[in-house]
Design a protein around this motif. Sequence first.
Motif, PDB file in Angstrom:
ATOM      1  N   PHE A  12      -3.441   2.491   2.512  1.00 43.87           N
ATOM      2  CA  PHE A  12      -3.436   3.233   1.244  1.00 43.87           C
ATOM      3  C   PHE A  12      -2.044   3.337   0.624  1.00 43.87           C
ATOM      4  O   PHE A  12      -1.927   3.681  -0.552  1.00 43.87           O
ATOM      5  N   TRP A  43      -7.637  -3.492 -14.520  1.00 49.49           N
ATOM      6  CA  TRP A  43      -7.974  -2.402 -13.604  1.00 49.49           C
ATOM      7  C   TRP A  43      -8.148  -1.104 -14.385  1.00 49.49           C
ATOM      8  O   TRP A  43      -9.122  -0.385 -14.215  1.00 49.49           O
ATOM      9  N   ARG A  62      -5.810  -2.917  -5.053  1.00 49.54           N
ATOM     10  CA  ARG A  62      -6.682  -1.769  -5.310  1.00 49.54           C
ATOM     11  C   ARG A  62      -8.151  -2.113  -5.135  1.00 49.54           C
ATOM     12  O   ARG A  62      -8.568  -3.211  -5.485  1.00 49.54           O
ATOM     13  N   LEU A  67      -2.611  -6.514  -7.693  1.00 47.14           N
ATOM     14  CA  LEU A  67      -1.508  -6.722  -8.623  1.00 47.14           C
ATOM     15  C   LEU A  67      -0.404  -7.480  -7.903  1.00 47.14           C
ATOM     16  O   LEU A  67       0.232  -8.359  -8.454  1.00 47.14           O
ATOM     17  N   ASN A  68      -0.192  -7.110  -6.662  1.00 47.14           N
ATOM     18  CA  ASN A  68       0.746  -7.812  -5.796  1.00 47.14           C
ATOM     19  C   ASN A  68       0.385  -7.406  -4.373  1.00 47.14           C
ATOM     20  O   ASN A  68      -0.514  -6.591  -4.170  1.00 47.14           O
ATOM     21  N   ARG A  69       1.073  -7.954  -3.393  1.00 44.36           N
ATOM     22  CA  ARG A  69       0.695  -7.672  -1.993  1.00 44.36           C
ATOM     23  C   ARG A  69       0.856  -6.198  -1.625  1.00 44.36           C
ATOM     24  O   ARG A  69       0.257  -5.744  -0.649  1.00 44.36           O
ATOM     25  N   ASN A  70       1.654  -5.485  -2.373  1.00 44.73           N
ATOM     26  CA  ASN A  70       1.814  -4.060  -2.097  1.00 44.73           C
ATOM     27  C   ASN A  70       0.978  -3.179  -3.021  1.00 44.73           C
ATOM     28  O   ASN A  70       1.204  -1.973  -3.113  1.00 44.73           O
ATOM     29  N   ASP A  71       0.060  -3.795  -3.722  1.00 43.92           N
ATOM     30  CA  ASP A  71      -0.762  -3.023  -4.656  1.00 43.92           C
ATOM     31  C   ASP A  71      -2.109  -3.724  -4.833  1.00 43.92           C
ATOM     32  O   ASP A  71      -2.349  -4.374  -5.834  1.00 43.92           O
ATOM     33  N   LEU A 100      -3.242  -5.207 -14.259  1.00 46.38           N
ATOM     34  CA  LEU A 100      -3.181  -3.749 -14.383  1.00 46.38           C
ATOM     35  C   LEU A 100      -4.033  -3.297 -15.566  1.00 46.38           C
ATOM     36  O   LEU A 100      -4.773  -2.304 -15.478  1.00 46.38           O
ATOM     37  N   PRO A 131       0.143   2.842  -5.885  1.00 49.43           N
ATOM     38  CA  PRO A 131       0.456   2.981  -4.458  1.00 49.43           C
ATOM     39  C   PRO A 131       1.968   2.983  -4.244  1.00 49.43           C
ATOM     40  O   PRO A 131       2.686   2.206  -4.882  1.00 49.43           O
ATOM     41  N   LYS A 188      -0.448   0.832   0.067  1.00 49.46           N
ATOM     42  CA  LYS A 188      -0.436  -0.415  -0.717  1.00 49.46           C
ATOM     43  C   LYS A 188      -1.741  -0.586  -1.479  1.00 49.46           C
ATOM     44  O   LYS A 188      -2.145  -1.726  -1.785  1.00 49.46           O
ATOM     45  N   GLY A 189      -2.418   0.500  -1.729  1.00 49.75           N
ATOM     46  CA  GLY A 189      -3.691   0.376  -2.424  1.00 49.75           C
ATOM     47  C   GLY A 189      -4.237   1.724  -2.826  1.00 49.75           C
ATOM     48  O   GLY A 189      -3.614   2.766  -2.584  1.00 49.75           O
ATOM     49  N   ARG A 190      -5.388   1.742  -3.457  1.00 48.74           N
ATOM     50  CA  ARG A 190      -6.051   2.985  -3.812  1.00 48.74           C
ATOM     51  C   ARG A 190      -7.531   2.701  -4.029  1.00 48.74           C
ATOM     52  O   ARG A 190      -7.925   1.552  -4.210  1.00 48.74           O
ATOM     53  N   LYS A 199       4.063   1.887  -2.095  1.00 47.33           N
ATOM     54  CA  LYS A 199       4.844   0.687  -1.798  1.00 47.33           C
ATOM     55  C   LYS A 199       4.837  -0.339  -2.922  1.00 47.33           C
ATOM     56  O   LYS A 199       5.495  -1.370  -2.828  1.00 47.33           O
ATOM     57  N   GLY A 200       4.080  -0.052  -3.986  1.00 43.57           N
ATOM     58  CA  GLY A 200       4.065  -0.973  -5.117  1.00 43.57           C
ATOM     59  C   GLY A 200       5.302  -0.845  -6.006  1.00 43.57           C
ATOM     60  O   GLY A 200       5.512  -1.665  -6.907  1.00 43.57           O
TER      61      GLY A 200
END
Lengths: 499, 499
Positions: free
Chosen positions: A222, A26, A244, A238-242, A23, B33, A224-226, B35-36
């Motif tokens: 999106f 990023w 980026r 950062l993890n599977r749900n984030d 993080l 995100p 789970k990302g940006r 879901k994060g």
Amino acid sequence: MTKEQEFLAYLKEISLLQEAVGLSEWDSQTGMPEKGATYRAEMSSYLSGMAFEKSTNQTMKDYLTYFEANQDELSDFGKQVFAKTKENFDLNNNIPVDRFQAFSKLTSNAHSIWVNAREAKDYAIYKETLEEIIKMTKEFIPLWKKSEATNYDVLLNQYEPGMTTAILDDVFKQVKDGIMAIRAEIEEKGTTPRTDFVSYNVPIENQREFVSTVIERIGYDFSKGRLDDTVHPFMLNLNRNDARITTRWAENDFTMATLGTIHEAGHGMYEQHVDAKYDYTPLAGGTSMGIHESQSLFNEIIVGGSKAFWSKQYPLLQSLTGDTFKGIDNDTFYKGLKETKPSLVRIESDSLTYPLHIIIRYEIEKMIFNDEIDVADLPKIWNDKYEEYLGIRPENDLEGILQDVHWAGGSFGYFPSYALGYMYAAQLHHAMNKVMDVEEILASDDYSAIREWLTENIHQYGSSRKPNQLIMDATGESLNPQYLIDYMKDLYFDVYQVR
Amino acid sequence: MTKEQEFLAYLKEISLLQEAVGLSEWDSQTGMPEKGATYRAEMSSYLSGMAFEKSTNQTMKDYLTYFEANQDELSDFGKQVFAKTKENFDLNNNIPVDRFQAFSKLTSNAHSIWVNAREAKDYAIYKETLEEIIKMTKEFIPLWKKSEATNYDVLLNQYEPGMTTAILDDVFKQVKDGIMAIRAEIEEKGTTPRTDFVSYNVPIENQREFVSTVIERIGYDFSKGRLDDTVHPFMLNLNRNDARITTRWAENDFTMATLGTIHEAGHGMYEQHVDAKYDYTPLAGGTSMGIHESQSLFNEIIVGGSKAFWSKQYPLLQSLTGDTFKGIDNDTFYKGLKETKPSLVRIESDSLTYPLHIIIRYEIEKMIFNDEIDVADLPKIWNDKYEEYLGIRPENDLEGILQDVHWAGGSFGYFPSYALGYMYAAQLHHAMNKVMDVEEILASDDYSAIREWLTENIHQYGSSRKPNQLIMDATGESLNPQYLIDYMKDLYFDVYQVR
């Protein structure tokens, strides 16, 4: 708590620290205030130091020793996690701490020396440092070495487990010959596509809306990302749900951000679909550089190189840009995107010539670690190879040997991953086509079958399977470069109207 | 390393962990995100747990015991750091761990119960929980108590060191009487300003450009900060070179983001100008809630309430918005911004009536902790006070007793800080006017003298001085509410043309 649960809880701590470092990284690349940099370096180095310490300290050693001797106390899942943890540990720990620190310091200084050399377009400034890095890498190779055949194999394996020069020599020869043949035929009989519209002005806000919609259609989630803006595009999970992604924009070249973002979205889609059971273990995250590139390049080259795909997406671009592309029909648009033209700079090259850039680097790296060349001669060797393979010769070191950051960071054996990604992508595409008509799906409004096939065959496994096993299971055979050559032939002969 | 250096290095670790928690918090509120969230909670709680552990563990206890007995081994700087560290430690450590955890759990659940009660507009849903929180707070007060006179003084001191009910009773009486008198006079003789243009449509991108320019002019340093969008605006400082602010936007009320951002910029400017020598110690960062609010409110109320200031900024707004404000002259614009109108909701109130909202909460909190009321009667007491002080009565609990989140989080004694910030701001303004003509500076193109005075007198000291000492040194006297009353009288009598 069982001993295995304790071990997993310990690994989770390391993983959480790495997530915090991620993080921080990023943030520092996407929008940290300029003057926060020195403070940020303190925080990052504290957290990553703690993660490194926990990865290599006595507690970790005790776990590894214990489970080495008591494998029967581990579940099947625990065995997988243990094996990967041990593998990572060995990579870090076979190097004496003081040598590792010396190497970190060397590469850290090398970066600014490389930057200076680039500014002066003068390899001489960088030469000695590069020699030092090579020398230390050669010192480490015996410490890393397990069963690999050659010194360079040791390096290859750090990025693509199981890969060897014996395989690559053969594979790259085929790829090189194949590409050279395609290029010769295009040169002789091809019709160069119209490309002027590629540099039409498309305001960045329109590009952003366009590409965001496109990657969502392809399967980037999106929630789970940006998507952010950076000078150097990347995906960071950062993890599977984030997971980026970032891109960079040029008003007068919409293809840069468009294809770049589609590429990064492929990396992100991989991470977003790793099975949650691997969370907080070293099995979370993609298995190798090559497989990761196979996912980004599947997006960029296969999906982003599909005529059907563009017939669906181009109307959206048109609707967002008024009369900008008036008079440019689907076919013209598509062909313009796929122009091939030799370039001196790898990251500016097209999808046909790209592997040649990699092969040149591979051949040079192999020579370096087989002690076949003098580092002082590198610019000449580099330039000669560009002339031989691509027909163009760098005029200075900036557009030649100084163009890539990798060696300054001590990354040797990394470049082949890019070409492996190309070949894997084409091979996966071929296998996928056995169970569905990919082009038909790309002509439709629902691309989910493609993403689901990739999740089923690649994404879900995280790092629990090695690259060669994944490719074997997904396609029924080991790496076969013929699929890439066939794919390129079909595509470029169509674009250049050779047949 | 001396023992003091060791101690400082240890405090730095805690500070770096807190910075990582801060970044994580900022990210989760600005753009993580969706879901994060669950993964993020794991990371944040791991890092903040580690920071808490280091703040309260045996190592910390050993340092405190050692330096308590060996003060002579500390430099003057070390003594200051030690005193603040000890103060923080005592606050956390006098509560038994199990009771602290029970309280954390209680307030964590209370939040959602409060949200549910708000949805149903029904205090009854929330009453029992609030009773529990009050009960536990009363259990803790004797453990926190040092030399404070009353139970409520203990709570006040946690947010504003040195503040007492004896002072506040007196001060708030003056403020209340002063405001009521101003309101009566306006009611009788005033001319209500035109305000329709406040709800003219201003596209958010124009507001963003406008307000970014305005806060930079006031002194918010974007090289040490950034502006993002959140539902609840805040300032969060990772370090003195990274003090980020957020705001929320409404197309049909440009004043919300404009004054809100000017307010948050005041918090940010404070943090950006704390002396670097306090880095990584508990002395970095603002000294109290009240002093922090004095800085944000100096920006919002004094600067953002200045006619000269708006005569400089309004033309920029006009230039960004085409004909939107055509026909609205400087004077009309300014007066419209400063309308006063009683409101039921604190955060929607104007700068004249705002202190009354705080005084109501103060009086109720005092009654609660003096055991003078039954918690079941709170809505009625609340509503009666609104009717008495503001002439309006809530129709339901949502616009009454349920409007603030503070009590659900166990924060009693916090509200007065807001009113203290108002009074401090006016008092600082008065002192500043002795050495410069503030209105003249605000009519100029260079506001730096104002920011520099605040840095010289407030910002630079971080938490190394207590609020009362800062105010005494900066203004030559202790808290004096008359400056706020005089300021409001001048301003509102002008806006309402009473004189």
